[in-house]
Design a protein around this motif. Structure first.
Motif, short mmCIF file in Angstrom:
data_model
loop_
_atom_site.label_atom_id
_atom_site.label_comp_id
_atom_site.label_asym_id
_atom_site.label_seq_id
_atom_site.Cartn_x
_atom_site.Cartn_y
_atom_site.Cartn_z
N THR A 181 24.21 22.92 -26.08
CA THR A 181 25.31 23.80 -26.00
C THR A 181 24.83 25.28 -26.55
O THR A 181 23.67 25.49 -27.32
CB THR A 181 26.59 23.70 -26.85
N VAL A 182 25.54 26.41 -26.05
CA VAL A 182 24.82 27.54 -26.29
C VAL A 182 25.07 27.59 -27.84
O VAL A 182 23.92 28.50 -28.61
CB VAL A 182 25.87 28.76 -25.66
N ASN A 183 26.09 27.26 -28.57
CA ASN A 183 26.40 27.40 -29.94
C ASN A 183 25.11 26.92 -30.71
O ASN A 183 24.67 27.40 -31.84
CB ASN A 183 27.39 26.80 -30.48
N ILE A 184 24.76 25.63 -30.23
CA ILE A 184 23.57 24.96 -31.04
C ILE A 184 22.32 25.93 -30.84
O ILE A 184 21.57 25.96 -31.74
CB ILE A 184 23.25 23.50 -30.50
N GLY A 185 22.08 26.35 -29.48
CA GLY A 185 20.92 27.12 -29.38
C GLY A 185 20.82 28.22 -30.18
O GLY A 185 19.91 28.72 -30.90
N ASN B 207 25.62 30.38 -42.33
CA ASN B 207 26.14 30.61 -43.94
C ASN B 207 26.74 29.51 -44.25
O ASN B 207 26.34 29.39 -45.62
CB ASN B 207 27.20 31.74 -43.52
N LYS B 208 27.36 28.68 -43.61
CA LYS B 208 27.89 27.62 -44.02
C LYS B 208 26.81 26.16 -44.30
O LYS B 208 27.17 25.36 -45.03
CB LYS B 208 29.09 26.89 -43.30
N LYS B 209 25.66 26.58 -43.63
CA LYS B 209 24.78 25.46 -43.72
C LYS B 209 25.14 24.05 -43.06
O LYS B 209 24.85 22.87 -43.56
CB LYS B 209 24.28 25.12 -45.09
N ARG B 210 25.91 24.37 -42.13
CA ARG B 210 26.16 22.98 -41.32
C ARG B 210 26.73 23.38 -40.02
O ARG B 210 27.12 24.72 -39.75
CB ARG B 210 27.39 22.33 -42.20
N VAL B 211 26.75 22.45 -38.86
CA VAL B 211 27.11 22.81 -37.87
C VAL B 211 28.60 21.90 -37.25
O VAL B 211 28.58 21.05 -37.76
CB VAL B 211 26.10 22.52 -36.31
N ASN B 212 29.21 22.58 -36.52
CA ASN B 212 30.43 22.19 -36.03
C ASN B 212 30.50 22.17 -34.52
O ASN B 212 31.19 22.78 -33.96
CB ASN B 212 31.71 23.04 -36.67
N THR B 213 29.85 21.06 -34.07
CA THR B 213 29.77 21.00 -32.54
C THR B 213 30.41 19.79 -32.08
O THR B 213 30.65 18.66 -33.00
CB THR B 213 28.14 20.95 -32.45
N LYS B 214 31.14 19.63 -30.99
CA LYS B 214 31.72 18.54 -30.30
C LYS B 214 30.71 17.90 -29.50
O LYS B 214 31.05 16.68 -29.04
CB LYS B 214 32.75 19.08 -29.44
N LEU B 215 29.54 18.30 -29.29
CA LEU B 215 28.53 17.59 -28.53
C LEU B 215 28.23 16.25 -29.32
O LEU B 215 27.65 16.36 -30.72
CB LEU B 215 27.29 18.28 -28.31
N GLU B 216 28.19 15.19 -28.66
CA GLU B 216 28.00 13.96 -29.33
C GLU B 216 26.32 13.49 -29.32
O GLU B 216 26.00 13.74 -28.30
CB GLU B 216 28.69 12.89 -28.53
#
Length: 207
Positions: A115-119, A152-161
């Motif tokens: 996803t764009v956000n992950i990239g 900043n939060k040191k974590r991702v919040n993605t819906k991609l499984e």
């Protein structure tokens, strides 16, 4: 209709399809190209050279002096990062460039599913890690509020499984989170003001 200007490629020129543009830049080191919505502007940009148009956007023509004074100009001595995804999720790439020159520093991908956000997130962490390794404290620009928040939060919040198709990508995500949790950095992460400055210099030019 879009127009694609290739300043540095196998055959520089103005093209009217992404497929034709892609043929000119694939495999060409430090290719310079950008998309435009207006044919006349694209031809003008081609004749004047990439230096004036990487990061340029037609919206800049409508700037007011007070806008420029309030927002200012981007810091040239910095790096910019961006990602491109064919679909969301889809085939993903990300890269980083020197903001002032547009010269590419790193490029990763294509990954078969992302996803764009992950990239955008991976590009930011990649840039920070590379700058720390080189001992450079220059800023890093991103046009993604989401990616900046994830860093900043040191974590991702993605819906991609997570699955076999994107396992390699998620391993990079795991490594990026580990790096953030175990490293400090002094490089400012700055939001690229697309509305005022045009597309970020690391943009893939496919919009």
């Amino acid at each position: 209709m879009k127009y694609y200007v290739v300043w540095k490629g196998h055959q520089p020129g103005v093209y009217t399809s992404w497929d034709e543009c892609k043929k000119q830049i694939q495999g060409f080191p430090e290719a310079k190209y950008k998309s435009f919505k207006d044919g006349e502007l694209a031809r003008k940009a081609f004749s004047e050279g990439w230096e004036l148009y990487i990061g340029f956007d037609e919206r800049k023509l409508n700037f007011k002096p007070e806008d420029r004074a309030r927002i200012g100009d981007p810091i040239a001595d910095s790096i910019s990062v961006d990602a491109a995804c064919s679909g969301n999720p889809g085939v993903l790439e990300y890269r980083g460039v020197f903001t002032g020159s547009g010269r590419e520093i790193f490029r990763m991908g294509p990954f078969p599913e992302g996803t764009v956000n992950i990239g955008e997130f991976l590009a930011l962490v990649h840039g920070l890690a590379q700058l720390k390794k080189e001992g450079r404290k220059v800023p890093v620009y991103s046009d993604s509020k989401t990616a900046i928040s994830w860093v900043n939060k040191k974590r991702v919040n993605t819906k991609l499984e997570r699955n076999a198709k994107n396992e390699k990508l998620f391993k990079l995500v795991d490594r990026a989170i580990y790096w953030l949790k175990n490293n400090s950095y002094s490089n400012p992460i700055l939001k690229w003001e697309t509305e005022y400055w045009g597309e970020i210099p690391a943009d893939f030019g496919r919009k």
